[in-house]
Motif scaffolding. Structure first.
Motif, PDB file in Angstrom:
ATOM      1  N   VAL A  77       0.836  -1.203   0.000  1.00 33.57           N
ATOM      2  CA  VAL A  77       0.000   0.000   0.000  1.00 33.57           C
ATOM      3  C   VAL A  77       0.871   1.254   0.000  1.00 33.57           C
ATOM      4  O   VAL A  77       0.629   2.207  -0.751  1.00 33.57           O
ATOM      5  N   ILE A  78       1.907   1.269   0.849  1.00 43.44           N
ATOM      6  CA  ILE A  78       2.803   2.428   0.910  1.00 43.44           C
ATOM      7  C   ILE A  78       3.525   2.626  -0.424  1.00 43.44           C
ATOM      8  O   ILE A  78       3.609   3.745  -0.951  1.00 43.44           O
ATOM      9  N   ILE A  79       4.054   1.529  -0.972  1.00 43.36           N
ATOM     10  CA  ILE A  79       4.766   1.615  -2.246  1.00 43.36           C
ATOM     11  C   ILE A  79       3.842   2.120  -3.353  1.00 43.36           C
ATOM     12  O   ILE A  79       4.218   2.971  -4.164  1.00 43.36           O
ATOM     13  N   THR A  80       2.613   1.609  -3.386  1.00 43.51           N
ATOM     14  CA  THR A  80       1.674   1.975  -4.443  1.00 43.51           C
ATOM     15  C   THR A  80       1.214   3.417  -4.311  1.00 43.51           C
ATOM     16  O   THR A  80       1.250   4.179  -5.289  1.00 43.51           O
ATOM     17  N   LEU A  81       0.788   3.821  -3.117  1.00 43.41           N
ATOM     18  CA  LEU A  81       0.281   5.185  -2.943  1.00 43.41           C
ATOM     19  C   LEU A  81       1.394   6.222  -3.122  1.00 43.41           C
ATOM     20  O   LEU A  81       1.228   7.209  -3.844  1.00 43.41           O
ATOM     21  N   GLY A  82       2.540   5.988  -2.463  1.00 45.26           N
ATOM     22  CA  GLY A  82       3.639   6.934  -2.590  1.00 45.26           C
ATOM     23  C   GLY A  82       4.193   7.006  -3.997  1.00 45.26           C
ATOM     24  O   GLY A  82       4.426   8.094  -4.538  1.00 45.26           O
ATOM     25  N   GLY A  83       4.394   5.839  -4.612  1.00 45.48           N
ATOM     26  CA  GLY A  83       4.940   5.811  -5.965  1.00 45.48           C
ATOM     27  C   GLY A  83       3.996   6.421  -6.983  1.00 45.48           C
ATOM     28  O   GLY A  83       4.431   7.170  -7.874  1.00 45.48           O
ATOM     29  N   MET A  88       2.800  10.548 -10.778  1.00 45.90           N
ATOM     30  CA  MET A  88       1.837  11.451 -11.404  1.00 45.90           C
ATOM     31  C   MET A  88       2.319  12.888 -11.332  1.00 45.90           C
ATOM     32  O   MET A  88       2.188  13.658 -12.300  1.00 45.90           O
ATOM     33  N   LEU A  89       2.891  13.291 -10.195  1.00 45.30           N
ATOM     34  CA  LEU A  89       3.390  14.655 -10.047  1.00 45.30           C
ATOM     35  C   LEU A  89       4.496  14.947 -11.064  1.00 45.30           C
ATOM     36  O   LEU A  89       4.455  15.958 -11.776  1.00 45.30           O
ATOM     37  N   THR A  90       5.479  14.070 -11.137  1.00 49.32           N
ATOM     38  CA  THR A  90       6.600  14.307 -12.051  1.00 49.32           C
ATOM     39  C   THR A  90       6.184  14.168 -13.512  1.00 49.32           C
ATOM     40  O   THR A  90       6.721  14.864 -14.383  1.00 49.32           O
ATOM     41  N   THR A  91       5.231  13.290 -13.790  1.00 47.24           N
ATOM     42  CA  THR A  91       4.752  13.140 -15.164  1.00 47.24           C
ATOM     43  C   THR A  91       4.033  14.396 -15.624  1.00 47.24           C
ATOM     44  O   THR A  91       4.211  14.862 -16.758  1.00 47.24           O
ATOM     45  N   VAL A  92       3.202  14.968 -14.752  1.00 50.45           N
ATOM     46  CA  VAL A  92       2.514  16.214 -15.091  1.00 50.45           C
ATOM     47  C   VAL A  92       3.518  17.337 -15.323  1.00 50.45           C
ATOM     48  O   VAL A  92       3.424  18.093 -16.304  1.00 50.45           O
ATOM     49  N   LEU A  93       4.518  17.434 -14.437  1.00 54.60           N
ATOM     50  CA  LEU A  93       5.509  18.503 -14.550  1.00 54.60           C
ATOM     51  C   LEU A  93       6.424  18.321 -15.763  1.00 54.60           C
ATOM     52  O   LEU A  93       7.095  19.271 -16.180  1.00 54.60           O
ATOM     53  N   THR A  94       6.463  17.119 -16.323  1.00 50.28           N
ATOM     54  CA  THR A  94       7.244  16.888 -17.542  1.00 50.28           C
ATOM     55  C   THR A  94       6.386  17.063 -18.792  1.00 50.28           C
ATOM     56  O   THR A  94       6.808  17.683 -19.770  1.00 50.28           O
ATOM     57  N   ALA A  95       5.177  16.517 -18.760  1.00 46.13           N
ATOM     58  CA  ALA A  95       4.318  16.538 -19.948  1.00 46.13           C
ATOM     59  C   ALA A  95       3.784  17.929 -20.252  1.00 46.13           C
ATOM     60  O   ALA A  95       3.674  18.315 -21.430  1.00 46.13           O
ATOM     61  N   TRP A 140      12.453   4.622  -1.505  1.00 53.59           N
ATOM     62  CA  TRP A 140      12.859   5.592  -2.515  1.00 53.59           C
ATOM     63  C   TRP A 140      13.527   4.912  -3.710  1.00 53.59           C
ATOM     64  O   TRP A 140      13.402   5.393  -4.844  1.00 53.59           O
ATOM     65  N   SER A 141      14.228   3.815  -3.469  1.00 47.95           N
ATOM     66  CA  SER A 141      14.850   3.106  -4.595  1.00 47.95           C
ATOM     67  C   SER A 141      13.799   2.555  -5.548  1.00 47.95           C
ATOM     68  O   SER A 141      14.005   2.518  -6.765  1.00 47.95           O
ATOM     69  N   LEU A 142      12.659   2.132  -5.019  1.00 50.08           N
ATOM     70  CA  LEU A 142      11.579   1.616  -5.861  1.00 50.08           C
ATOM     71  C   LEU A 142      10.876   2.744  -6.602  1.00 50.08           C
ATOM     72  O   LEU A 142      10.439   2.565  -7.744  1.00 50.08           O
ATOM     73  N   TRP A 143      10.771   3.889  -5.957  1.00 49.80           N
ATOM     74  CA  TRP A 143      10.071   5.015  -6.583  1.00 49.80           C
ATOM     75  C   TRP A 143      10.920   5.714  -7.629  1.00 49.80           C
ATOM     76  O   TRP A 143      10.419   6.083  -8.690  1.00 49.80           O
ATOM     77  N   PHE A 144      12.207   5.887  -7.366  1.00 46.74           N
ATOM     78  CA  PHE A 144      13.049   6.655  -8.284  1.00 46.74           C
ATOM     79  C   PHE A 144      13.338   5.908  -9.577  1.00 46.74           C
ATOM     80  O   PHE A 144      13.461   6.522 -10.639  1.00 46.74           O
ATOM     81  N   VAL A 145      13.484   4.583  -9.502  1.00 48.21           N
ATOM     82  CA  VAL A 145      13.865   3.819 -10.692  1.00 48.21           C
ATOM     83  C   VAL A 145      12.819   3.934 -11.794  1.00 48.21           C
ATOM     84  O   VAL A 145      13.147   4.106 -12.967  1.00 48.21           O
ATOM     85  N   GLY A 146      11.567   3.848 -11.443  1.00 45.80           N
ATOM     86  CA  GLY A 146      10.499   3.942 -12.450  1.00 45.80           C
ATOM     87  C   GLY A 146       9.624   5.152 -12.241  1.00 45.80           C
ATOM     88  O   GLY A 146       8.399   5.070 -12.380  1.00 45.80           O
ATOM     89  N   LEU A 147      10.244   6.292 -11.922  1.00 42.74           N
ATOM     90  CA  LEU A 147       9.469   7.472 -11.536  1.00 42.74           C
ATOM     91  C   LEU A 147       8.560   7.961 -12.657  1.00 42.74           C
ATOM     92  O   LEU A 147       7.391   8.282 -12.436  1.00 42.74           O
ATOM     93  N   ILE A 148       9.090   8.033 -13.874  1.00 38.78           N
ATOM     94  CA  ILE A 148       8.296   8.516 -15.010  1.00 38.78           C
ATOM     95  C   ILE A 148       8.271   7.448 -16.093  1.00 38.78           C
ATOM     96  O   ILE A 148       9.321   6.979 -16.529  1.00 38.78           O
ATOM     97  N   SER A 149       7.087   7.056 -16.501  1.00 39.97           N
ATOM     98  CA  SER A 149       6.928   6.187 -17.661  1.00 39.97           C
ATOM     99  C   SER A 149       6.822   7.065 -18.908  1.00 39.97           C
ATOM    100  O   SER A 149       5.913   7.903 -19.001  1.00 39.97           O
ATOM    101  N   THR A 150       7.741   6.877 -19.841  1.00 40.52           N
ATOM    102  CA  THR A 150       7.729   7.706 -21.052  1.00 40.52           C
ATOM    103  C   THR A 150       6.429   7.529 -21.821  1.00 40.52           C
ATOM    104  O   THR A 150       5.868   8.494 -22.346  1.00 40.52           O
ATOM    105  N   TYR A 151       5.918   6.320 -21.851  1.00 36.53           N
ATOM    106  CA  TYR A 151       4.658   6.052 -22.552  1.00 36.53           C
ATOM    107  C   TYR A 151       3.523   6.854 -21.920  1.00 36.53           C
ATOM    108  O   TYR A 151       2.746   7.520 -22.617  1.00 36.53           O
ATOM    109  N   ASN A 152       3.428   6.812 -20.582  1.00 38.80           N
ATOM    110  CA  ASN A 152       2.380   7.568 -19.898  1.00 38.80           C
ATOM    111  C   ASN A 152       2.568   9.069 -20.090  1.00 38.80           C
ATOM    112  O   ASN A 152       1.593   9.821 -20.235  1.00 38.80           O
TER     113      ASN A 152
END
Length: 290
Positions: A77-83, A88-95, A140-152
């Motif tokens: 739950v923590i990994i899913t909600l935090g990640g 979503m935040l970083t994807t919005v700020l990139t897209a 943080w290691s789990l979140w940073f590695v796949g932080l932004i999906s280019t497809y998304n």
């Protein structure tokens, strides 16, 4: 208008194919449900198919009391909600910047993002970076590695580009800055797409397995996916040796596997109906432009 004979035949054929496809999705899940709640002896004898034989929830009790499933569920739950929130935040700020036509070097930056879909840094260099940053054995290691999906990100960028320019121009004429434009106009108009990508990210983080194996060595930080995988090797579990023969017969591996899969799948099935109405609309609107 009356449907022709060939039209009726084609309609029957299409419906038959769709029913078969639906059954291939539903029946395995129904089989898992019946396995998890049927009596152990019936499961052992192969008598359980799509209808439970007796009712026995011993495997569920064992799964939650004698395994680290509850702790792993909390980690998931923590990994899913935090990640999902960070992605979503970083994807919005990139897209959003890449969707603005007046952004300097917009096309080269988009090309650089596309390049990452074809080539990555590799598993070993990525692990070395996480290790040097002292992020292994942390979320943080789990979140940073796949932080932004280019497809998304490209779906989101395309969606932002499809919002009529008249809407943004009128807001800018009224003195709306980029931050207020994004928060008050762009994002409220993008709810279908945001819900869709949230579901994509959420499912990815919930089912995360390989990254957990690579970056998390502490058992108390592992997620439910890793714990369920260990259930597949139940015969080798040390605590099974301490159980008497009757208990081992009741908690056979096939039944415990079914319980683990059910515990993993049900949370996503509960969340999906709330996002379903946005799902198709978000995908279609985000794919109009390339």
């Amino acid at each position: 208008m009356r449907e022709s004979a060939s039209g009726r035949v084609f309609s029957v054929f299409v419906h038959t194919v769709l029913i078969i496809i639906a059954l291939t999705c539903i029946l395995p899940f129904l089989h898992l449900i019946t396995l998890s709640i049927s009596e152990g002896q019936a499961v052992d004898l192969g008598q359980v198919l799509f209808w439970p034989v007796g009712l026995d929830f011993t495997a569920y009790k064992y799964f939650f009391q004698n395994t680290p499933a509850l702790r792993a569920f909390g980690n998931s739950v923590i990994i899913t909600l935090g990640g999902t929130a960070l992605s979503m935040l970083t994807t919005v700020l990139t897209a959003y910047p890449l969707s603005r036509r007046y952004l300097y070097a917009r096309k080269p930056l988009t090309t650089a993002a596309l390049f990452t879909m074809l080539f990555s840094g590799g598993m070993i260099p990525t692990y070395l970076v996480m290790n040097n940053l002292h992020l292994t054995n942390t979320y943080w290691s789990l979140w940073f590695v796949g932080l932004i999906s280019t497809y998304n990100m490209l779906i989101m960028k395309s969606f932002f580009e499809n919002i009529p320019s008249e809407v943004t121009e009128s807001a800018q004429i009224d003195g709306c800055g980029e931050t207020h434009l994004l928060l008050r106009i762009i994002l409220p108009l993008s709810l279908p797409m945001l819900a869709t990508l949230t579901l994509f990210y959420g499912v990815g983080y919930w089912n995360m397995f390989m990254n957990v194996i690579l970056y998390i060595n502490r058992t108390e930080l592992q997620n439910l996916t890793v714990i369920v995988q260990s259930m597949l090797q139940i015969q080798s579990m040390d605590n099974m040796m301490a159980m008497d023969i009757m208990q081992q017969q009741e908690l056979i591996s096939e039944k415990l596997k079914a319980v683990g899969v059910m515990v993993m799948v049900v949370p996503m099935l509960v969340v999906y109906p709330f996002l379903q109405k946005y799902f198709v609309q978000g995908i279609m609107l985000g794919s109009i432009k390339g």
